[in-house]
Motif scaffolding. Sequence first.
Motif, mmCIF file in Angstrom:
data_model
loop_
_atom_site.group_PDB
_atom_site.id
_atom_site.type_symbol
_atom_site.label_atom_id
_atom_site.label_comp_id
_atom_site.label_asym_id
_atom_site.label_seq_id
_atom_site.Cartn_x
_atom_site.Cartn_y
_atom_site.Cartn_z
ATOM 1 N N ASP A 286 0.682 -1.313 -0.377
ATOM 2 C CA ASP A 286 0.144 0.019 0.167
ATOM 3 C C ASP A 286 0.832 1.496 0.205
ATOM 4 O O ASP A 286 0.599 2.552 1.045
ATOM 5 C CB ASP A 286 -1.029 -0.020 1.370
ATOM 6 N N ALA A 287 1.683 1.114 -0.803
ATOM 7 C CA ALA A 287 2.390 2.792 -0.965
ATOM 8 C C ALA A 287 2.057 3.827 -2.158
ATOM 9 O O ALA A 287 0.906 3.786 -2.606
ATOM 10 C CB ALA A 287 3.727 1.978 -1.500
ATOM 11 N N ALA A 288 2.092 4.551 -1.442
ATOM 12 C CA ALA A 288 1.198 5.729 -2.198
ATOM 13 C C ALA A 288 3.064 7.134 -2.763
ATOM 14 O O ALA A 288 4.086 6.810 -1.959
ATOM 15 C CB ALA A 288 0.987 6.604 -1.657
ATOM 16 N N GLY A 289 2.411 7.744 -3.979
ATOM 17 C CA GLY A 289 3.724 8.671 -4.080
ATOM 18 C C GLY A 289 4.904 7.986 -5.439
ATOM 19 O O GLY A 289 4.692 8.486 -6.255
ATOM 20 N N LEU A 290 5.645 7.411 -4.184
ATOM 21 C CA LEU A 290 6.878 6.722 -4.672
ATOM 22 C C LEU A 290 7.496 6.321 -4.284
ATOM 23 O O LEU A 290 6.547 5.532 -2.800
ATOM 24 C CB LEU A 290 8.023 8.264 -4.524
ATOM 25 N N ALA A 291 8.079 5.374 -4.378
ATOM 26 C CA ALA A 291 8.883 4.400 -4.086
ATOM 27 C C ALA A 291 10.156 3.067 -4.944
ATOM 28 O O ALA A 291 9.341 4.093 -6.174
ATOM 29 C CB ALA A 291 7.878 2.522 -4.184
ATOM 30 N N ARG A 292 11.273 2.976 -4.661
ATOM 31 C CA ARG A 292 12.375 2.147 -5.231
ATOM 32 C C ARG A 292 11.823 0.596 -4.823
ATOM 33 O O ARG A 292 12.003 0.633 -4.073
ATOM 34 C CB ARG A 292 13.721 2.997 -4.893
ATOM 35 N N VAL A 293 12.072 -0.506 -6.025
ATOM 36 C CA VAL A 293 11.811 -1.419 -5.270
ATOM 37 C C VAL A 293 13.143 -2.064 -6.409
ATOM 38 O O VAL A 293 13.805 -1.871 -7.128
ATOM 39 C CB VAL A 293 10.614 -1.905 -6.325
ATOM 40 N N ASP A 294 13.680 -2.617 -5.283
ATOM 41 C CA ASP A 294 15.176 -3.425 -5.725
ATOM 42 C C ASP A 294 15.292 -4.455 -5.096
ATOM 43 O O ASP A 294 14.736 -5.759 -4.899
ATOM 44 C CB ASP A 294 16.286 -2.777 -3.899
ATOM 45 N N PHE A 295 15.026 -5.526 -6.465
ATOM 46 C CA PHE A 295 15.931 -6.772 -6.958
ATOM 47 C C PHE A 295 16.947 -7.111 -7.012
ATOM 48 O O PHE A 295 17.798 -6.479 -7.342
ATOM 49 C CB PHE A 295 15.332 -6.346 -8.459
ATOM 50 N N PHE A 296 17.018 -8.811 -7.513
ATOM 51 C CA PHE A 296 18.425 -9.521 -7.517
ATOM 52 C C PHE A 296 17.809 -10.373 -8.767
ATOM 53 O O PHE A 296 16.832 -10.622 -9.180
ATOM 54 C CB PHE A 296 18.227 -10.229 -6.471
ATOM 55 N N PHE A 297 18.228 -10.358 -9.839
ATOM 56 C CA PHE A 297 18.454 -10.992 -11.395
ATOM 57 C C PHE A 297 19.656 -11.339 -10.888
ATOM 58 O O PHE A 297 20.997 -11.386 -11.303
ATOM 59 C CB PHE A 297 18.840 -10.003 -12.177
ATOM 60 N N ASN A 310 11.785 0.860 -1.325
ATOM 61 C CA ASN A 310 11.758 2.335 0.169
ATOM 62 C C ASN A 310 10.945 3.124 -0.454
ATOM 63 O O ASN A 310 11.243 3.588 -1.245
ATOM 64 C CB ASN A 310 13.165 2.567 -0.265
ATOM 65 N N THR A 311 10.470 3.441 0.911
ATOM 66 C CA THR A 311 9.501 4.099 -0.226
ATOM 67 C C THR A 311 9.540 5.772 0.448
ATOM 68 O O THR A 311 9.228 6.574 -0.436
ATOM 69 C CB THR A 311 8.005 4.011 1.705
ATOM 70 N N PHE A 312 10.712 5.758 0.944
ATOM 71 C CA PHE A 312 11.525 7.435 0.469
ATOM 72 C C PHE A 312 12.899 7.285 -0.107
ATOM 73 O O PHE A 312 13.680 6.897 1.321
ATOM 74 C CB PHE A 312 11.425 8.341 1.821
ATOM 75 N N PRO A 313 12.852 6.939 -1.038
ATOM 76 C CA PRO A 313 14.568 6.233 -1.375
ATOM 77 C C PRO A 313 15.702 7.500 -1.515
ATOM 78 O O PRO A 313 14.886 8.865 -0.955
ATOM 79 C CB PRO A 313 14.238 6.144 -3.338
ATOM 80 N N GLY A 314 16.584 7.323 -1.374
ATOM 81 C CA GLY A 314 17.613 8.600 -1.835
ATOM 82 C C GLY A 314 17.603 9.352 -2.974
ATOM 83 O O GLY A 314 17.000 8.538 -3.782
ATOM 84 N N PHE A 315 17.125 10.532 -2.151
ATOM 85 C CA PHE A 315 16.806 11.940 -3.343
ATOM 86 C C PHE A 315 17.631 12.499 -3.666
ATOM 87 O O PHE A 315 17.713 13.713 -4.415
ATOM 88 C CB PHE A 315 15.046 12.122 -2.881
ATOM 89 N N THR A 316 18.947 12.592 -3.951
ATOM 90 C CA THR A 316 20.762 13.794 -4.464
ATOM 91 C C THR A 316 19.505 13.329 -5.816
ATOM 92 O O THR A 316 19.836 12.237 -6.449
ATOM 93 C CB THR A 316 21.310 13.181 -3.379
ATOM 94 N N ALA A 317 21.018 14.666 -6.210
ATOM 95 C CA ALA A 317 21.137 14.387 -7.785
ATOM 96 C C ALA A 317 21.727 13.323 -8.847
ATOM 97 O O ALA A 317 21.358 12.748 -9.551
ATOM 98 C CB ALA A 317 21.848 15.732 -8.308
ATOM 99 N N THR A 318 22.367 12.181 -7.609
ATOM 100 C CA THR A 318 22.973 11.629 -8.428
ATOM 101 C C THR A 318 22.316 10.111 -7.596
ATOM 102 O O THR A 318 22.883 9.092 -8.319
ATOM 103 C CB THR A 318 24.450 11.334 -8.088
ATOM 104 N N SER A 319 21.155 9.688 -7.218
ATOM 105 C CA SER A 319 20.499 9.205 -7.263
ATOM 106 C C SER A 319 19.463 8.183 -7.591
ATOM 107 O O SER A 319 19.290 9.341 -8.643
ATOM 108 C CB SER A 319 19.767 9.040 -5.655
ATOM 109 N N MET A 320 19.833 6.971 -7.321
ATOM 110 C CA MET A 320 19.134 6.323 -8.310
ATOM 111 C C MET A 320 17.555 6.792 -8.371
ATOM 112 O O MET A 320 16.946 6.648 -9.722
ATOM 113 C CB MET A 320 19.153 4.666 -8.251
ATOM 114 N N TYR A 321 16.849 7.393 -8.057
ATOM 115 C CA TYR A 321 15.553 7.405 -7.889
ATOM 116 C C TYR A 321 15.077 8.311 -9.218
ATOM 117 O O TYR A 321 14.451 8.367 -9.644
ATOM 118 C CB TYR A 321 14.335 7.678 -6.600
ATOM 119 N N PRO A 322 16.031 8.991 -8.569
ATOM 120 C CA PRO A 322 15.261 10.603 -9.766
ATOM 121 C C PRO A 322 15.985 10.182 -10.841
ATOM 122 O O PRO A 322 15.711 10.666 -12.204
ATOM 123 C CB PRO A 322 15.949 11.319 -9.073
#
Length: 349
Positions: A286-297, A310-322
């Motif tokens: 039941d997440a909302a707005g944003l989330a980053r989902v991490d996987f193993f391939f 991660n419901t509030f993932p790292g959000f720096t300019a170089t972070s994965m989510y943005p």
Amino acid sequence: TKLRVGLLFGGRSGEHEVSISSARAIARALNVEENAHKYEILSFYIQKNGCWLGGELAQQILETGIPQLETQNLNPWRLPDQVTEVDVWIPILHGPNGEDGTIQGLLTLMQVPFVGSGVLGSAVGMDKIAMKMAFEQAGLPQVKYKALTRAEVWSNPCVFPKLCDEIESALDYPCFVKPANLGSSVGIAKVRSRSELEAALDNAATYDRRIIVEAGVVAREVECAVLGNDQTKASIVGEITFHSDFYDYETKYTVGKADLLIPAPIPDGVSRQIQDMALQAFAAVDAAGLARVDFFFVEATGEVLINEINTFPGFTATSMYPQLWAYSGIPFAELVDRLIQLALERYKV
Ligand code: ATP
Ligand code: MG
Ligand code: MG
Ligand code: MG
């Protein structure tokens, strides 16, 4: 008139410093021309002791990036006066006391919209045991694991060896010992022997009442960003590569120790499967707005396992989510604008 955006950052969490970096990047995005005519920033800094600072002091920390050391406010329940002026909150907090539903509960009671998941989504997303149970129900494949409590780990010396025996018979070495509620790999250990297992369990128990031990998997690490409320979108998939033993705190936050590959050089079919699983995982907690989902391939078998959300993932300019959204066609400043609009939309209905 401008919408007053309350930036909430810092926090009583092992990810305090990361939160300040994320907040500075978001503040910069709100100050670009397209956003500056719509939004005005009000800063709120939660010190490591949990006490809030507003106004000039918080603004200074946002500008310099240097955490406030001397304590101006010693009462965690005494909130700065400016709190009442906020139209929409962005709780830019990672880890316990921020990403876990506690702040979301406070903001819900204030009756002011906020960016991101509510109490349930935040809490289920943060607690790796509850999260794995929700994923299991949704039919999402994941590694084998065992859930423990601090009380069991710190029980009398006759019980502890039995506990370790149970872990050893359920999971092979290497396995991963984690505090259930944390992030940035804080408190996580990869263990290869009984003595390492014992030490890691004891250490994890200092961080959290709840502890999880997971079977270790040899796999590539891929991540997918999700944006939306009830109508969600999955981003292009990204991969993280590094040379350290696993993606630990130092690797995450030392420049040059890890590389983000966007898009992930994996087959299209696998990418689509990951995007699909990311949306399912988002709904499962039941997440909302944003989330980053991490996987193993697991390249050897072609298998995709979900690691975590991660419901509030790292959000720096170089972070994965943005970055994932930038490559998917939504630049940083627009992403922040969209998240605020999603917060308002969710609050209305
Ligand atoms: P985040 O900063 O993404 O919130 P986190 O603290 O929640 O991280 P995890 O994502 O669960 O921690 O694990 C951190 C890292 O540890 C993973 O990226 C991976 O490198 C390694 N790891 C964790 N669990 C496993 C596992 N079961 N098998 C192999 N590696 C693992
Ligand atoms: Mg996490
Ligand atoms: Mg996290
Ligand atoms: Mg992770």
